[in-house]
Design a protein around this motif. Structure first.
Motif, PDB file in Angstrom:
ATOM      1  N   MET A 105       0.846  -1.198   0.000  1.00  0.00           N
ATOM      2  CA  MET A 105       0.000   0.000   0.000  1.00  0.00           C
ATOM      3  C   MET A 105       0.880   1.248   0.000  1.00  0.00           C
ATOM      4  N   ASN A 106       0.584   2.212  -0.905  1.00  0.00           N
ATOM      5  CA  ASN A 106       1.379   3.427  -1.025  1.00  0.00           C
ATOM      6  C   ASN A 106       0.852   4.482  -0.063  1.00  0.00           C
ATOM      7  N   THR A 107       1.535   4.690   1.026  1.00  0.00           N
ATOM      8  CA  THR A 107       1.063   5.619   2.052  1.00  0.00           C
ATOM      9  C   THR A 107       2.023   6.777   2.301  1.00  0.00           C
ATOM     10  N   LYS A 108       3.146   6.814   1.593  1.00  0.00           N
ATOM     11  CA  LYS A 108       4.098   7.901   1.786  1.00  0.00           C
ATOM     12  C   LYS A 108       3.611   9.167   1.074  1.00  0.00           C
ATOM     13  N   TYR A 109       4.042  10.320   1.576  1.00  0.00           N
ATOM     14  CA  TYR A 109       3.677  11.577   0.917  1.00  0.00           C
ATOM     15  C   TYR A 109       4.206  11.605  -0.510  1.00  0.00           C
ATOM     16  N   SER A 110       5.402  11.082  -0.715  1.00  0.00           N
ATOM     17  CA  SER A 110       5.973  11.057  -2.064  1.00  0.00           C
ATOM     18  C   SER A 110       5.111  10.219  -3.004  1.00  0.00           C
ATOM     19  N   ASP A 111       4.476   9.149  -2.489  1.00  0.00           N
ATOM     20  CA  ASP A 111       3.575   8.334  -3.308  1.00  0.00           C
ATOM     21  C   ASP A 111       2.364   9.149  -3.738  1.00  0.00           C
ATOM     22  N   LEU A 112       1.828   9.940  -2.806  1.00  0.00           N
ATOM     23  CA  LEU A 112       0.671  10.784  -3.128  1.00  0.00           C
ATOM     24  C   LEU A 112       0.975  11.730  -4.270  1.00  0.00           C
ATOM     25  N   ILE A 113       2.119  12.390  -4.214  1.00  0.00           N
ATOM     26  CA  ILE A 113       2.485  13.335  -5.264  1.00  0.00           C
ATOM     27  C   ILE A 113       2.713  12.619  -6.591  1.00  0.00           C
ATOM     28  N   ASP A 114       3.418  11.479  -6.551  1.00  0.00           N
ATOM     29  CA  ASP A 114       3.685  10.726  -7.779  1.00  0.00           C
ATOM     30  C   ASP A 114       2.408  10.248  -8.442  1.00  0.00           C
ATOM     31  N   GLN A 115       1.402   9.880  -7.641  1.00  0.00           N
ATOM     32  CA  GLN A 115       0.142   9.386  -8.174  1.00  0.00           C
ATOM     33  C   GLN A 115      -0.750  10.506  -8.702  1.00  0.00           C
ATOM     34  N   THR A 116      -0.520  11.732  -8.220  1.00  0.00           N
ATOM     35  CA  THR A 116      -1.430  12.833  -8.529  1.00  0.00           C
ATOM     36  C   THR A 116      -0.911  13.751  -9.622  1.00  0.00           C
ATOM     37  N   TYR A 117       0.405  13.932  -9.694  1.00  0.00           N
ATOM     38  CA  TYR A 117       0.987  14.919 -10.609  1.00  0.00           C
ATOM     39  C   TYR A 117       2.147  14.317 -11.387  1.00  0.00           C
ATOM     40  N   TYR A 118       2.531  15.038 -12.444  1.00  0.00           N
ATOM     41  CA  TYR A 118       3.797  14.743 -13.112  1.00  0.00           C
ATOM     42  C   TYR A 118       4.897  15.386 -12.267  1.00  0.00           C
ATOM     43  N   PHE A 119       5.714  14.558 -11.664  1.00  0.00           N
ATOM     44  CA  PHE A 119       6.721  15.040 -10.728  1.00  0.00           C
ATOM     45  C   PHE A 119       7.975  14.177 -10.871  1.00  0.00           C
ATOM     46  N   PRO A 120       9.176  14.773 -10.797  1.00  0.00           N
ATOM     47  CA  PRO A 120       9.511  16.170 -10.511  1.00  0.00           C
ATOM     48  C   PRO A 120       9.172  17.119 -11.655  1.00  0.00           C
ATOM     49  N   THR A 121       9.255  18.420 -11.365  1.00  0.00           N
ATOM     50  CA  THR A 121       8.981  19.461 -12.344  1.00  0.00           C
ATOM     51  C   THR A 121      10.257  20.244 -12.618  1.00  0.00           C
ATOM     52  N   GLU A 122      10.162  21.268 -13.473  1.00  0.00           N
ATOM     53  CA  GLU A 122      11.349  22.080 -13.751  1.00  0.00           C
ATOM     54  C   GLU A 122      11.815  22.844 -12.517  1.00  0.00           C
ATOM     55  N   GLU A 123      10.897  23.100 -11.560  1.00  0.00           N
ATOM     56  CA  GLU A 123      11.281  23.833 -10.353  1.00  0.00           C
ATOM     57  C   GLU A 123      11.619  22.916  -9.190  1.00  0.00           C
ATOM     58  N   PHE A 124      10.902  21.796  -9.079  1.00  0.00           N
ATOM     59  CA  PHE A 124      10.956  20.981  -7.874  1.00  0.00           C
ATOM     60  C   PHE A 124      11.516  19.583  -8.136  1.00  0.00           C
ATOM     61  N   LYS A 125      12.303  19.119  -7.176  1.00  0.00           N
ATOM     62  CA  LYS A 125      12.693  17.719  -7.120  1.00  0.00           C
ATOM     63  C   LYS A 125      12.971  17.378  -5.662  1.00  0.00           C
ATOM     64  N   VAL A 126      13.034  16.090  -5.361  1.00  0.00           N
ATOM     65  CA  VAL A 126      13.258  15.640  -3.992  1.00  0.00           C
ATOM     66  C   VAL A 126      14.553  14.850  -3.935  1.00  0.00           C
ATOM     67  N   GLU A 127      15.393  15.192  -2.983  1.00  0.00           N
ATOM     68  CA  GLU A 127      16.643  14.466  -2.736  1.00  0.00           C
ATOM     69  C   GLU A 127      16.653  14.049  -1.266  1.00  0.00           C
ATOM     70  N   GLY A 128      16.728  12.748  -0.993  1.00  0.00           N
ATOM     71  CA  GLY A 128      16.784  12.279   0.385  1.00  0.00           C
ATOM     72  C   GLY A 128      15.592  12.702   1.216  1.00  0.00           C
TER      73      GLY A 128
END
Length: 465
Positions: free
Chosen positions: A1-24
């Motif tokens: 089950m995908n319960t992480k915040y990063s999972d929510l964003i990945d399922q909802t939007y095209y991410f990363p974007t030109e402005e945003f990315k996540v490291e660690g």
């Protein structure tokens, strides 16, 4: 089950974007490690990423250059920055690196122009387009600028008396524009903009006060829609009405050679933001050319006055979640260590939305929350539409501090919020950072202003005088 915040964003939007990315599990904005800022400067804090200003200016200039070439358009394009969006010197210095012009709205704006001229940031060749309702000091400052030789200062006439006032104060011949009082959208509380002169009155006004006036030369017609440049029937209808006025004026006024379509490019307010800037520019240029070609009049030089688009996406604010209040069985309030009313006043005044994301803990489980500010005011909250009328953030844990960021906040928020002055409930204004890059692309971070202290408020209020 995908319960992480990063999972929510990945399922909802095209991410990363030109402005945003996540490291660690930590958010980066244009390559800036936001948690590094928090660790060094604390929170709350606000920042301005200066390179984004130049980036957006040059995007718009490129869109218009391509559109003019595609349509074989014979007029020129002139990019003006609308200073009321942010008057700070560091903003103007960055914007003016890009061969642009200035739009003003009040008397003090002209003082800023004079300061910039003394420092060599602008010259007499820079257009200074003067909008707004003009009286006394504003008229005097405009006249001084023109009398000093700045012939490219163009006051935009807002009412019938302004020409007489300007004539009295200006020594020689000068150029003007006329602002059209556009009709507002049906949902507005009023029918016609309070700014400018009505469509039907412009040609008679020209014939009566300008046509035979040897001191005044009409150069520009100014058109602006309060809701901005959007692909709606309302916008295109108002543009066509404006073009009819331009054509009718051009036929009797050979000096008229410019059309100012104002500002109104939107700023990204969500990860789901979708706006085809290139299409809108091409269609605007195309509509102007078609109308003028059919009427057999020369196409105008095009001016724009982009304010929010210029500076909005350069700004951000970071807060810490101080505490969570469970007010009933459904509502959890995450309390930030600042105030929305004072630091992001548009969220309170006009229910404006910004991009909101956690800065850290992207690998944690998430929950639905509301966000509240520190003031004792029931309106000091933020309820985003970004996640389908709800806010989701990593779960609050007292032992694991959570930081959240609001992005693309660079337009209007500091001036409306009263930078350096009193704040609602005397909540301190956050410290402000300026972020730039050197010639090698390395980040440079400068502390622009410290967080307000109690002594600052007491002095303003008269207690320490």
């Amino acid at each position: 089950m995908n319960t992480k915040y990063s999972d929510l964003i990945d399922q909802t939007y095209y991410f990363p974007t030109e402005e945003f990315k996540v490291e660690g599990n930590e958010l980066q904005f244009h390559g800036i490690d936001l948690m590094d800022l928090v660790r060094e400067y604390g929170a709350p804090l606000k920042f301005t990423y200066l390179p984004k200003i130049s980036e957006n200016i040059n995007k718009a200039k490129q869109w218009f250059a391509e559109a003019l070439k595609k349509s074989d358009y014979k007029g020129s394009y002139n990019y003006c920055y609308c200073t009321k969006s942010s008057h700070f010197e560091h903003v103007l210095n960055e914007a003016l690196k890009n061969d642009i012009h200035i739009e003003t709205s009040s008397a003090v704006d002209i003082d800023i122009v004079e300061n910039l001229k003394k420092k060599g940031k602008i010259t007499d060749d820079t257009y200074v387009i003067c909008n707004g309702f003009k009286r006394d000091t504003y008229i005097s400052n405009i006249a001084d600028l023109i009398n000093e030789g700045h012939k490219n200062c163009i006051p935009i006439i807002d009412n019938y008396e302004e020409i007489d006032l300007l004539e009295e104060a200006i020594d020689d011949k000068f150029q003007i524009g006329i602002r059209i009082a556009s009709e507002e959208e049906p949902k507005f509380e009023f029918y016609t903009s309070r700014l400018g002169i009505g469509y039907k009155n412009i040609v008679p006004f020209y014939n009566k006060q300008i046509r035979d006036n040897d001191q005044v030369e009409l150069k520009m017609l100014h058109f602006f829609i309060n809701t901005g440049i959007r692909d709606t029937a309302y916008y295109w209808n108002e543009l066509l009405k404006c073009l009819k006025v331009y054509i009718n004026l051009k036929r009797i006024c050979p000096t008229l050679d410019s059309l100012n379509i104002g500002g109104g490019f939107p700023v990204k307010n969500s990860l789901a933001f979708d706006y085809d800037y290139k299409y809108m520019v091409e269609e605007i240029v195309n509509q102007i050319k078609i109308a003028c070609d059919e009427a057999e009049v020369e196409v105008p030089n095009i001016f724009t006055e982009f304010g929010s688009f210029t500076v909005g996406e350069s700004g951000g604010a970071i807060y810490e979640i101080l505490y969570q209040k469970q007010q009933n069985d459904r509502e959890k309030w995450n309390m930030i260590n600042s105030s929305f009313i004072t630091t992001l006043p548009d969220t309170w005044a006009i229910s404006k939305k910004f991009v909101m994301l956690p800065v850290n803990r992207w690998g944690d489980e998430y929950e639905r929350v509301l966000l509240g500010g520190l003031t004792c005011d029931s309106d000091d909250y933020y309820n985003s539409e970004q996640h389908t009328n709800a806010i989701y953030l990593p779960k609050y844990k007292k032992e694991k501090p959570l930081y959240i960021g609001f992005f693309n906040t660079g337009a209007y928020q500091d001036t409306i919020g009263g930078f350096g002055g009193l704040q609602h409930c005397l909540i301190p204004q956050p410290k402000q950072l300026l972020i730039n890059r050197d010639e090698n692309g390395e980040l440079e971070v400068k502390l622009y202003s410290e967080q307000q202290e109690p002594e600052d408020f007491l002095k303003i209020l008269g207690y320490n005088n």
